[in-house]
Design an enzyme around this catalytic site. Structure first.
Site, PDB file in Angstrom:
ATOM      1  N   SER A   1       1.001  -1.160  -0.071  1.00  0.00           N
ATOM      2  CA  SER A   1      -0.103  -0.510  -0.137  1.00  0.00           C
ATOM      3  C   SER A   1       1.437   0.961   0.111  1.00  0.00           C
ATOM      4  O   SER A   1       0.459   2.373  -0.347  1.00  0.00           O
ATOM      5  CB  SER A   1      -0.687  -0.104   1.205  1.00  0.00           C
ATOM      6  OG  SER A   1       0.047  -0.019   2.083  1.00  0.00           O
TER       7      SER A   1
ATOM      8  N   ARG B   1      31.571  12.550 -15.991  1.00  0.00           N
ATOM      9  CA  ARG B   1      31.892  13.362 -17.182  1.00  0.00           C
ATOM     10  C   ARG B   1      33.633  12.753 -16.596  1.00  0.00           C
ATOM     11  O   ARG B   1      34.197  13.634 -15.610  1.00  0.00           O
ATOM     12  CB  ARG B   1      31.826  14.912 -16.368  1.00  0.00           C
ATOM     13  CG  ARG B   1      32.840  16.052 -17.349  1.00  0.00           C
ATOM     14  CD  ARG B   1      32.089  16.738 -16.748  1.00  0.00           C
ATOM     15  NE  ARG B   1      30.221  17.018 -17.214  1.00  0.00           N
ATOM     16  CZ  ARG B   1      29.295  17.396 -18.193  1.00  0.00           C
ATOM     17  NH1 ARG B   1      30.281  17.687 -19.339  1.00  0.00           N
ATOM     18  NH2 ARG B   1      28.817  17.680 -17.994  1.00  0.00           N
TER      19      ARG B   1
ATOM     20  N   ASP C   1       4.260   3.794  -1.557  1.00  0.00           N
ATOM     21  CA  ASP C   1       4.397   4.667  -2.533  1.00  0.00           C
ATOM     22  C   ASP C   1       5.491   4.116  -3.134  1.00  0.00           C
ATOM     23  O   ASP C   1       4.890   4.253  -4.040  1.00  0.00           O
ATOM     24  CB  ASP C   1       5.005   6.137  -2.230  1.00  0.00           C
ATOM     25  CG  ASP C   1       3.733   7.005  -1.562  1.00  0.00           C
ATOM     26  OD1 ASP C   1       3.189   6.485  -1.552  1.00  0.00           O
ATOM     27  OD2 ASP C   1       4.064   8.167  -1.314  1.00  0.00           O
TER      28      ASP C   1
ATOM     29  N   ALA D   1       5.547   0.417  -3.574  1.00  0.00           N
ATOM     30  CA  ALA D   1       5.833   0.229  -4.526  1.00  0.00           C
ATOM     31  C   ALA D   1       4.780   0.350  -5.475  1.00  0.00           C
ATOM     32  O   ALA D   1       4.724  -0.443  -6.668  1.00  0.00           O
ATOM     33  CB  ALA D   1       4.246  -0.585  -3.829  1.00  0.00           C
TER      34      ALA D   1
ATOM     35  N   HIS E   1      23.920   5.212  -4.792  1.00  0.00           N
ATOM     36  CA  HIS E   1      24.104   4.767  -5.822  1.00  0.00           C
ATOM     37  C   HIS E   1      25.656   5.691  -7.079  1.00  0.00           C
ATOM     38  O   HIS E   1      25.875   4.965  -7.840  1.00  0.00           O
ATOM     39  CB  HIS E   1      23.219   6.287  -6.428  1.00  0.00           C
ATOM     40  CG  HIS E   1      21.904   6.307  -5.741  1.00  0.00           C
ATOM     41  ND1 HIS E   1      21.460   4.646  -6.291  1.00  0.00           N
ATOM     42  CD2 HIS E   1      20.521   6.506  -5.485  1.00  0.00           C
ATOM     43  CE1 HIS E   1      19.564   4.819  -5.368  1.00  0.00           C
ATOM     44  NE2 HIS E   1      19.596   6.165  -4.857  1.00  0.00           N
TER      45      HIS E   1
ATOM     46  N   TRP F   1      26.563  21.035 -24.599  1.00  0.00           N
ATOM     47  CA  TRP F   1      25.153  20.286 -25.178  1.00  0.00           C
ATOM     48  C   TRP F   1      24.425  20.434 -25.576  1.00  0.00           C
ATOM     49  O   TRP F   1      23.513  20.798 -24.362  1.00  0.00           O
ATOM     50  CB  TRP F   1      26.287  19.283 -24.508  1.00  0.00           C
ATOM     51  CG  TRP F   1      25.739  17.908 -24.816  1.00  0.00           C
ATOM     52  CD1 TRP F   1      25.886  16.973 -26.566  1.00  0.00           C
ATOM     53  CD2 TRP F   1      24.060  17.095 -24.783  1.00  0.00           C
ATOM     54  NE1 TRP F   1      25.278  16.322 -26.878  1.00  0.00           N
ATOM     55  CE2 TRP F   1      24.554  15.455 -25.977  1.00  0.00           C
ATOM     56  CE3 TRP F   1      23.457  17.043 -23.478  1.00  0.00           C
ATOM     57  CZ2 TRP F   1      23.630  14.997 -25.845  1.00  0.00           C
ATOM     58  CZ3 TRP F   1      22.637  15.392 -23.150  1.00  0.00           C
ATOM     59  CH2 TRP F   1      22.603  14.739 -24.821  1.00  0.00           C
TER      60      TRP F   1
ATOM     61  N   ARG G   1      -0.038  -3.853   6.005  1.00  0.00           N
ATOM     62  CA  ARG G   1      -1.088  -3.690   7.089  1.00  0.00           C
ATOM     63  C   ARG G   1      -2.108  -2.986   7.041  1.00  0.00           C
ATOM     64  O   ARG G   1      -3.472  -3.552   8.085  1.00  0.00           O
ATOM     65  CB  ARG G   1      -0.701  -2.625   8.462  1.00  0.00           C
ATOM     66  CG  ARG G   1       0.376  -3.935   9.161  1.00  0.00           C
ATOM     67  CD  ARG G   1       1.604  -2.807  10.415  1.00  0.00           C
ATOM     68  NE  ARG G   1       1.826  -1.303   9.933  1.00  0.00           N
ATOM     69  CZ  ARG G   1       3.285  -1.005  10.390  1.00  0.00           C
ATOM     70  NH1 ARG G   1       4.110  -1.261  11.192  1.00  0.00           N
ATOM     71  NH2 ARG G   1       3.721   0.076   9.230  1.00  0.00           N
TER      72      ARG G   1
ATOM     73  N   GLU H   1      19.549  17.452  -8.776  1.00  0.00           N
ATOM     74  CA  GLU H   1      18.490  17.469  -8.756  1.00  0.00           C
ATOM     75  C   GLU H   1      17.707  19.214  -8.672  1.00  0.00           C
ATOM     76  O   GLU H   1      18.104  20.531  -8.293  1.00  0.00           O
ATOM     77  CB  GLU H   1      17.287  16.816  -7.593  1.00  0.00           C
ATOM     78  CG  GLU H   1      17.480  15.703  -8.073  1.00  0.00           C
ATOM     79  CD  GLU H   1      16.634  14.870  -6.918  1.00  0.00           C
ATOM     80  OE1 GLU H   1      16.196  13.529  -7.245  1.00  0.00           O
ATOM     81  OE2 GLU H   1      16.777  15.309  -5.725  1.00  0.00           O
TER      82      GLU H   1
END
Length: 519
Positions: free
Chosen positions: A41, A373, A43, A45, A277, A514, A74, A253
Site C-alpha cells: 500500500s 564526466r 508509494d 510499491a 548510487h 551540449w 497492514r 535535482e
C-alpha cells in the site's frame, strides 16, 4: 495482447536478441512463480514495483498461466481496493488504447491482497496459504515453485519480516524451486548498522538468496559501462592516470525535499545518493576487467576497487544546505543535514594513482541530471593554442536524455584556421528511435527472477562502501563539518567549484553547451 501465445513469442524474441541475454538465464524455469510485494500500500510499491511488474507482463516475461502477484501490508483493504489504487500508475494517460486497457485489466486480475502485521506469524501463515493455493492451481510439484519477496519497506522492519518469511513462507527448494528476497536501500546508516542488518538477514538467508537492490545499477547507460570499457579497443589504452586528469560523477535535482524533509533529515545527501548510487557508478568506471561476465567475478572487481580507496581528506569535502530547507515543519530548526555534497575519492592503485574522482550530488540546484564526466589531460605541445577552450571530455548522460558524447576540439568552418569545441554524439532518442528503454526496476526484478546477481550489491561490497564514508558521516553527525548555505536554483556552494579547480584540477569549458539532437 490477446493471448498467452503472444506472451511466449514476445518473451522468446527478447531472450534470443543476444548471446549475453541468453547467458543470463542461469536457472531453468520450473514451477509457478509467486511475487510478493510487502508494503503493497506504500508509494514505492505503487509507483515503482507494480508498474515494473506490469511492464514485464506486457513484454511476456511474466506469464498469466504461471504467475500470481500478492500484495501484503497492514492496511485492511480488499483485492479490488488494492487493484484500484495501483491502476492509475499503470495506465499511461487518457490516450490509452483499448489493447493497453485490456492488458491493465488482465494484469490487475493477477494481483491478490493479504493483510497482516510485519511481526506476526498469523498474517504470514495466511500469506503462505494463499501462495500454496496458487501453486496448487498451477499444478506445481511441491518444492518446484518459485517465491520472490520484494520488501518495499523501511529497513527497520527487514529483520522481523525476514524472520517471518523464513518461519512461515519458505519454499522447499531441494526440488528445484527457490525463495529469494529483494531489499531496498538504505542498507543501514553507517558501517555498524549495515553490518548488524547484514548479520540479521544473513542468519536467515544465504547470500545467493539476498538481492540488495540499487536501482541505479538498472539504468541503461550504467549497464552499458562494462560493454563500453571492455568491448572497445579505443578506450583500453586511454582509461588510466596517464591520460585522464579527473572523473566527475554528478547527480543534480532542481527541486528540494518536497515534503520528505523529515525522512531526508535522518540521512542527508551522502547516505541518500553518494554512498550508494554514485559509488556504484564509481565502481564500474574504476574497476579492473573481470575474468568473465559471471556475477561473482564482476562483484569481486568492484570490491577490490572500493578497498583501494584512501581515507577521505577534510579539505576535499564541501557540504551545503539550500536556504529554505529548514522551513519544512518536519525538519529540526537547527539541522546541519547536507542537501549538497562534493567529495573527492582517491584510488591507491597502479591505474588511478593521482586521479581525483569527484562525487557530487545536490538538491534544489539549477538542473536535473545525472552524468559521468571523464576529463582528459591537456595536449602536450599545443600548437593551436586552444587549451583555454577546454579539454577533451567523454560524457555519459545517465538521465534524462540518455546519451554519450565526446567533446573534441575541431577546426571552425571557414577560411581561417580557428578552433572550436564540438562533439561526437550518440544520443539514444535519435539513434534508437522506436526503442523503449526499460525502467531500472523492471530490469532488476527480471534479474532476480532469473537468478542473476550481477547488478545487486554483495555483502562485502556493502561493507567496503560504508568503510569509506562512515568516518566522514560520524563527524557530520557530531557537527564537526558545517553545511554551507546556498541559494536554490544555483550550482550549489561556490566553495565546491573552487575545490574542483584547486584540488581536482578540473577545467571547465566556457562557451560550449551540449544540446541533445532533435529527431
Amino acid at each position: 495482447m490477446a493471448s498467452s501465445k503472444w506472451h511466449v513469442e514476445k518473451r522468446d524474441s527478447f531472450r534470443n536478441e543476444s548471446p549475453l541475454s541468453r547467458d543470463l538465464e542461469h536457472a531453468p524455469e520450473t514451477g509457478s512463480l509467486s511475487v510478493v510485494v510487502l508494503g503493497a500500500s506504500g508509494d514505492l510499491a505503487k509507483k515503482k514495483t507494480f508498474p515494473a511488474l506490469f511492464h514485464l507482463y506486457r513484454q511476456g516475461f511474466l506469464l498469466s498461466d504461471e504467475v500470481c502477484i500478492f500484495g501484503y501490508a497492514r492496511t485492511k483493504i480488499t483485492d479490488d481496493e488494492l487493484r484500484n489504487r495501483v491502476r492509475s500508475y499503470l495506465v499511461p494517460g487518457k490516450d490509452s488504447s483499448p489493447e493497453q486497457l485490456e492488458d491493465v485489466s488482465k494484469f490487475l486480475h493477477l494481483i491478490k491482497y493479504v493483510s497482516g502485521s510485519y511481526d506476526s506469524e498469523d498474517g504470514f501463515y495466511n500469506l503462505d496459504k494463499e501462495i500454496s493455493e496458487h501453486e496448487s492451481l498451477k499444478n506445481s510439484a511441491e518444492g518446484s515453485s518459485r517465491r520472490l519477496f520484494y520488501l518495499a519497506l523501511p529497513p527497520s522492519v527487514y529483520p522481523s519480516v525476514c524472520k517471518m518469511i523464513k518461519t512461515c513462507c519458505m519454499n522447499k527448494s531441494h526440488l528445484g524451486g527457490w525463495t529469494r528476497i529483494v531489499v531496498e536501500k538504505p542498507f543501514g546508516k553507517d558501517l555498524e548498522s549495515a553490518e548488524q542488518l547484514s548479520t540479521q538477514i544473513g542468519e536467515l538467508f544465504q547470500e545467493p538468496q539476498i538481492y540488495r537492490i540499487d536501482h541505479y545499477l538498472g539504468k541503461e547507460l550504467v549497464q552499458n559501462m562494462l560493454v563500453l570499457r571492455f568491448a572497445n579497443r579505443l578506450f583500453m589504452p586511454l582509461w588510466n592516470r596517464d591520460n585522464i586528469a579527473n572523473v566527475q560523477i554528478v547527480f543534480r535535482e532542481n527541486f528540494g525535499t518536497e515534503g520528505r524533509g523529515g525522512y531526508f533529515d535522518q540521512y542527508g545527501i551522502i547516505r541518500d545518493i553518494i554512498q550508494n548510487h554514485l559509488l556504484q557508478v564509481f565502481c564500474l568506471v574504476a574497476m579492473e576487467k573481470p575474468v568473465s561476465l559471471r556475477p561473482e567475478h564482476i562483484r569481486d572487481e568492484k570490491v577490490k576497487v572500493l578497498q583501494s580507496v584512501l581515507p577521505i581528506k577534510d579539505d576535499e569535502v564541501v557540504l551545503g544546505q539550500y536556504e529554505g530547507y529548514r522551513d519544512d515543519p518536519t525538519v529540526p530548526d537547527h539541522s546541519n543535514t547536507p542537501t549538497f555534497a562534493t567529495v573527492i575519492l582517491r584510488v591507491h592503485n597502479e591505474r588511478w594513482e593521482g586521479v581525483p574522482f569527484i562525487l557530487k550530488a545536490g538538491k534544489a540546484l539549477n538542473a536535473r541530471k545525472a552524468d559521468i564526466r571523464i576529463q582528459f589531460k591537456d595536449v602536450p605541445g599545443d600548437i593551436f593554442k586552444c587549451q583555454k577552450q577546454g579539454r577533451n571530455e567523454f560524457v555519459i548522460r545517465l538521465q534524462p536524455s540518455e546519451a554519450m558524447y565526446m567533446k573534441l576540439t575541431v577546426k571552425q568552418p571557414g577560411l581561417e584556421m580557428e578552433t572550436i569545441q564540438s562533439e561526437l554524439d550518440l544520443s539514444y532518442t535519435q539513434r534508437y528511435q522506436g526503442v523503449t528503454i526499460p525502467e531500472a526496476y523492471e530490469r532488476l526484478i527480471l534479474d532476480t527472477i532469473r537468478g542473476d546477481q550481477q547488478h545487486f550489491v554483495r555483502r562485502d561490497e556493502l561493507k567496503a562502501s560504508w568503510e569509506i564514508f562512515t568516518p566522514l558521516l560520524h563527524r557530520i553527525d557530531k557537527g564537526e563539518f558545517r553545511s554551507i548555505p546556498y541559494q536554490p536554483g544555483t550550482r550549489g556552494p561556490a566553495e565546491a567549484d573552487k575545490m574542483l579547480l584547486e584540488k581536482a584540477g578540473y577545467v571547465q569549458t566556457h562557451g560550449y553547451i551540449w544540446i541533445p539532437p532533435t529527431l
